[in-house]
Design an enzyme around this catalytic site. Structure first.
Site, PDB file in Angstrom:
ATOM      1  CD  GLU A   1      -5.412  -0.645   1.546  1.00 21.46           C
ATOM      2  OE1 GLU A   1      -4.926  -0.441   2.681  1.00 21.46           O
ATOM      3  OE2 GLU A   1      -5.854  -1.749   1.190  1.00 21.46           O
TER       4      GLU A   1
ATOM      5  CE  LYS B   1      -2.808  -8.899   8.592  1.00 15.67           C
ATOM      6  NZ  LYS B   1      -2.751  -8.250   7.270  1.00 15.67           N
TER       7      LYS B   1
ATOM      8  NE  ARG C   1     -13.119  -6.672   7.208  1.00 15.86           N
ATOM      9  CZ  ARG C   1     -12.464  -6.342   6.112  1.00 15.86           C
ATOM     10  NH1 ARG C   1     -12.812  -6.861   4.948  1.00 15.86           N
ATOM     11  NH2 ARG C   1     -11.454  -5.508   6.156  1.00 15.86           N
TER      12      ARG C   1
ATOM     13  CG  ASP D   1      -8.886  -2.172   5.783  1.00 16.17           C
ATOM     14  OD1 ASP D   1      -8.115  -1.643   6.585  1.00 16.17           O
ATOM     15  OD2 ASP D   1      -8.506  -2.885   4.832  1.00 16.17           O
TER      16      ASP D   1
ATOM     17  CG  ASN E   1       0.518  -8.756   5.747  1.00 21.41           C
ATOM     18  OD1 ASN E   1      -0.180  -9.170   6.669  1.00 21.41           O
ATOM     19  ND2 ASN E   1       0.022  -8.059   4.731  1.00 21.41           N
TER      20      ASN E   1
ATOM     21  CD  GLU F   1      -2.948  -0.285  12.101  1.00 20.75           C
ATOM     22  OE1 GLU F   1      -2.528  -1.051  12.987  1.00 20.75           O
ATOM     23  OE2 GLU F   1      -3.240  -0.672  10.953  1.00 20.75           O
TER      24      GLU F   1
ATOM     25  NE  ARG G   1      -2.005  -3.919  12.395  1.00 20.55           N
ATOM     26  CZ  ARG G   1      -2.525  -4.238  11.228  1.00 20.55           C
ATOM     27  NH1 ARG G   1      -2.600  -5.478  10.815  1.00 20.55           N
ATOM     28  NH2 ARG G   1      -3.025  -3.291  10.450  1.00 20.55           N
TER      29      ARG G   1
ATOM     30  CE  LYS H   1      -6.167  -2.120   9.692  1.00 24.85           C
ATOM     31  NZ  LYS H   1      -6.370  -2.659   8.332  1.00 24.85           N
TER      32      LYS H   1
ATOM     33  CD  GLU I   1      -6.302  -8.688   5.717  1.00 20.22           C
ATOM     34  OE1 GLU I   1      -5.138  -8.255   5.689  1.00 20.22           O
ATOM     35  OE2 GLU I   1      -7.278  -8.087   5.246  1.00 20.22           O
TER      36      GLU I   1
ATOM     37  CD1 TRP J   1     -12.000  -9.760   2.206  1.00 19.78           C
ATOM     38  CD2 TRP J   1     -11.171 -11.419   0.957  1.00 19.78           C
ATOM     39  NE1 TRP J   1     -10.916 -10.283   2.880  1.00 19.78           N
ATOM     40  CE2 TRP J   1     -10.380 -11.309   2.134  1.00 19.78           C
ATOM     41  CE3 TRP J   1     -10.813 -12.402   0.021  1.00 19.78           C
ATOM     42  CZ2 TRP J   1      -9.278 -12.130   2.402  1.00 19.78           C
ATOM     43  CZ3 TRP J   1      -9.714 -13.215   0.279  1.00 19.78           C
ATOM     44  CH2 TRP J   1      -8.956 -13.088   1.455  1.00 19.78           C
TER      45      TRP J   1
ATOM     46  NE  ARG K   1      -3.129  -3.002   0.330  1.00 16.57           N
ATOM     47  CZ  ARG K   1      -3.739  -3.665  -0.651  1.00 16.57           C
ATOM     48  NH1 ARG K   1      -3.728  -3.196  -1.884  1.00 16.57           N
ATOM     49  NH2 ARG K   1      -4.338  -4.799  -0.410  1.00 16.57           N
TER      50      ARG K   1
HETATM   51  O1  GCW Z   1      -7.082  -4.291   4.363  1.00 16.51           O
HETATM   52  C1  GCW Z   1      -5.838  -4.570   4.541  1.00 16.51           C
HETATM   53  C2  GCW Z   1      -4.892  -3.990   3.540  1.00 16.51           C
HETATM   54  C3  GCW Z   1      -3.678  -4.883   3.642  1.00 16.51           C
HETATM   55  C4  GCW Z   1      -3.135  -4.752   5.070  1.00 16.51           C
HETATM   56  C5  GCW Z   1      -4.240  -5.093   6.066  1.00 16.51           C
HETATM   57  C6  GCW Z   1      -3.797  -4.893   7.501  1.00 16.51           C
HETATM   58  C7  GCW Z   1      -0.885  -5.039   5.782  1.00 16.51           C
HETATM   59  O2  GCW Z   1      -5.418  -4.013   2.256  1.00 16.51           O
HETATM   60  O3  GCW Z   1      -2.729  -4.495   2.701  1.00 16.51           O
HETATM   61  O4  GCW Z   1      -2.047  -5.609   5.275  1.00 16.51           O
HETATM   62  O5  GCW Z   1      -5.329  -4.286   5.820  1.00 16.51           O
HETATM   63  O6  GCW Z   1      -3.998  -3.808   8.015  1.00 16.51           O
HETATM   64  O7  GCW Z   1      -3.264  -5.819   8.087  1.00 16.51           O
END
Ligand code: GCW
Length: 697
Positions: free
Chosen positions: A390, A285, A333, A362, A208, A384, A321, A357, A289, A539, A166
């Protein structure tokens, strides 16, 4: 004679070369151009202290004041000229804490002096930057200031191969391959910029995460960065991959309750502290995901977090997180993080912060605040934010996030039913030892750091609001515009207006009236409201808007997913009744008929179409406002910004046209008067593909 010729040639080259490089955005807001009141600028920096941090303050003041005044500013041990004096308080001043400072004017030895005092060297450095800012913005006043939040961090989603998840500003700044030997001088400028806005920590690698970041060679590289940042008060942190004991330690499990796993992390932490004595801690994290985590072993979130916290001990913190949602869970979600974390309030170790967040989905162009902010009073919650855009047009659309951050921070959570528990107050952590705020960085190797000049303002605003979450986004925008361009009111006023309305404009042409998650798959570039083919329902944009012939919106009230119930009843009241709420959140919480009468008196269908249309028109209008700014801006930055505004206008129209075409295919209704038909067919917009869009890895 020959010498003179050389000089003349040099002058000529400089004349032509200088402007080409002078205003490429590299200097950010630390652009110390001569001020009209140069006479009032001190001639000397006076200090009797010495340390790497004091030296950084002195060097910044010498450079800054010299450039601002056009005269050389010297370093002295005593006052014998108009001076700025840096002094460590003999007895600590409790109001300043460990990072605050005071700036006071006075006289000494018959000379005008400005005294910057602090309890610590880092306080002096922050004071030096604040004083320079005062001169740059033309508002020199006595002041006392201290940060309201303890951990003020950038999160880099930077990968070891140099790509940035991103990221829209080039490659990662960290040249992992050539570190630790090659220390790019740019690392110092990165530290200067961050210190100037009070950022005191940086997580170097993507959440990640690769386990390799924790191997000895990569720790040596991280240590080299930490050494460079240390004088600027910036501590280094790492994202930790939860399964590292398997990948690096050869263990068969990463179960947080397994003694061998615990021993591995303890030894790893000890190894890190031998290389980086002030290492800040881990960001994790987990079970999100596809990332590994404690739940892979039937353990809880706090089992995982507390195990890492124990390994660090009182040397560092774990930022765990809350961005957790699962494929197997059919529930909205929006509700998942709350369901996952709320029952565990109070069970985390004292050196753990839960990083949440700003919203429950998101980083959408507009989101209501995350319900966890009002729901975990026994746990320090770290905010966060995403500084990189993005979901708001990458680095090409103008969207000033100061206003976005302010909106989230000002929201009242009504924690424990009490009015006035704003998100800002929760983040400030009144009842906790720890407090923190993180911003996902928008920085890369682009010469202007952030991919566009206006995106620098988002980095700046993040730092200033991290320092004081109750600060004013408008004031911060004005400060930034003055420092980055000019103090001329004919520039500052319209540009601040542009900035302050810019995010709303983006929300209007991308996700009006509370719609969200309408972007195309994967790269998240451009509209994709039609997407319905991804393996996980949540998604797919269709999951979020639920448009059909009858209506549109996500019912999150009692008749729907009831995500609304996760907010305090007093906070719920603001959104419970569609007729009484701020319609900018309307379809976030309610599924309504196309005929639903909005506050304007128009049916929802007309209102939605008109808002899309307005967004695209407002985006196009930014170009005219900017054109009028030409006399006040250097040619290079003027042109760069004009180009990005051109891209934005085009892409805003694309968002508008594609969305209008798609929603019309659902509603089957005619467009209201004044709203033009989309330029192309829905099939055309659906056919567009962007395999090389940046930031998607
Ligand atoms: O929605 C997602 C973003 C991912 C990101 C994730 C997160 C780093 O598209 O790119 O991964 O959030 O915050 O973990």
């Amino acid at each position: 004679m020959r010498l003179r010729l050389v000089h003349a040639l040099c002058a000529l080259i400089c004349l032509f070369a200088a402007p080409a490089f002078a205003e490429d955005g590299y200097d950010l807001w630390l652009r110390y151009k001569p001020v009209a009141s140069a006479d009032a600028v001190p001639r000397a920096v006076v200090t009797q202290s010495d340390s790497p941090t004091v030296r950084a303050a002195v060097s910044e003041l010498q450079k800054g004041l010299s450039d601002l005044s056009g005269q050389t500013v010297s370093l002295a041990g005593n006052v014998s000229a108009p001076s700025v004096v840096l002094t460590r308080n003999a007895a600590p001043d409790a109001a300043l804490g460990n990072e605050g400072f005071a700036i006071r004017k006075g006289t000494e030895n018959g000379q005008p002096v400005t005294r910057i005092s602090a309890n610590s060297d880092i306080g002096l450095l922050y004071g030096a930057f604040a004083y320079l800012r005062q001169i740059q913005t033309g508002s020199i006043t006595d002041t006392t200031d201290a940060p309201k939040v303890k951990l003020r961090l950038l999160n880099h989603w930077d990968n070891l191969d140099g790509t940035v998840e991103r990221g829209y500003a080039g490659w990662s700044l960290w040249d992992w391959w050539r570190l630790p030997d090659l220390k790019d001088p740019r690392y110092v400028d990165y530290a200067r910029a961050n210190a100037s806005i009070g950022i005191n920590g940086t997580v170097l690698n993507n959440v990640n995460a690769k386990a390799a970041s924790l191997t000895a060679p990569y720790l040596d590289k991280a240590a080299a960065l930490a050494d460079t940042f240390r004088p600027y008060g910036i501590r280094v942190y790492l994202s930790a991959r939860f399964s590292a004991p398997i990948e690096l330690g050869g263990l068969t499990t990463a179960d947080p309750l397994d003694p061998q796993v615990r021993a591995w992390w303890k030894a790893k932490a000890d190894e890190i502290y031998t290389k980086i004595p002030d290492f800040g801690g881990f960001l994790v994290k987990a079970n999100s995901e596809g990332q590994p985590g404690p739940q892979d072993y039937g353990r809880t979130q706090e089992d995982g977090a507390n195990m890492l916290a124990e390994a660090l001990g009182d040397r560092g913190v774990v930022m765990w997180r809350a961005f957790v949602y699962k494929a197997e869970v059919a529930d909205d979600r929006h509700k998942q993080a709350w369901n996952e974390f709320k029952p565990h309030d109070g069970k985390f170790a004292p050196n753990v912060l839960v990083q949440v967040k700003n919203g429950a989905i998101d980083f959408q162009p507009r989101e209501p605040f995350h319900p966890l902010f009002g729901a975990m009073p026994k746990t320090p919650l770290m905010m966060e934010f995403q500084i990189t855009k993005e979901y708001l047009g990458f680095a090409t659309h103008l969207a000033y996030l100061g206003q976005y951050f302010e909106e989230a921070l000002d929201a009242d959570t009504f924690q424990n039913g009490q009015k006035g528990w704003t998100v800002a107050r929760v983040v400030e952590g009144e009842n906790h030892k720890l407090s923190g705020i993180a911003g996902v960085a928008n920085i890369g190797t682009d010469r202007n750091w952030s991919g566009s000049d206006f995106d620098q303002a988002n980095w700046y605003a993040f730092g200033r609001l991290a320092w004081n979450p109750q600060g004013s986004a408008g004031d911060i925008a004005a400060e930034w515009a003055k420092m980055t361009f000019t103090t001329d009111a004919r520039f500052v006023k319209p540009v601040v207006d542009m900035m302050m309305t810019s995010r709303e404009t983006v929300a209007d042409y991308m996700t009006p009236l509370g719609l969200h998650h309408l972007m195309d798959t994967g790269h998240h570039y451009g509209p994709g409201p039609w997407v319905d083919n991804l393996e996980r329902p949540d998604w797919n944009p269709v999951y979020y808007h639920k448009a059909d012939t009858n209506g549109i919106g996500f019912d999150r009230t009692r008749t729907g997913s009831n995500a609304l119930s996760q907010y305090d009843p007093k906070a719920q009241a603001a959104w419970a009744d569609p007729r009484k709420m701020d319609e900018r959140y309307l379809l976030w919480f309610h599924h309504l008929s196309w005929d639903y009468k909005t506050k304007s008196g128009r049916p929802l269908w007309d209102e939605l179409m008109l808002t899309y249309d307005k967004g695209a028109k407002d985006a196009a209008a930014l170009q005219q406002t900017w054109a009028a700014m030409k006399p006040y801006v250097d040619a290079e930055r003027y042109q760069a910004i004009a180009s990005t505004l051109g891209i934005q206008a085009r892409e805003a129209k694309w968002w508008r046209d594609a969305s209008v075409a798609y929603f019309q295919s659902k509603s089957g209704r005619p467009l209201p008067a004044g709203v033009a038909a989309p330029e192309k067919t829905l099939e055309y917009y659906k056919s567009l593909k962007f395999p090389y869009a940046p930031g998607h890895h």
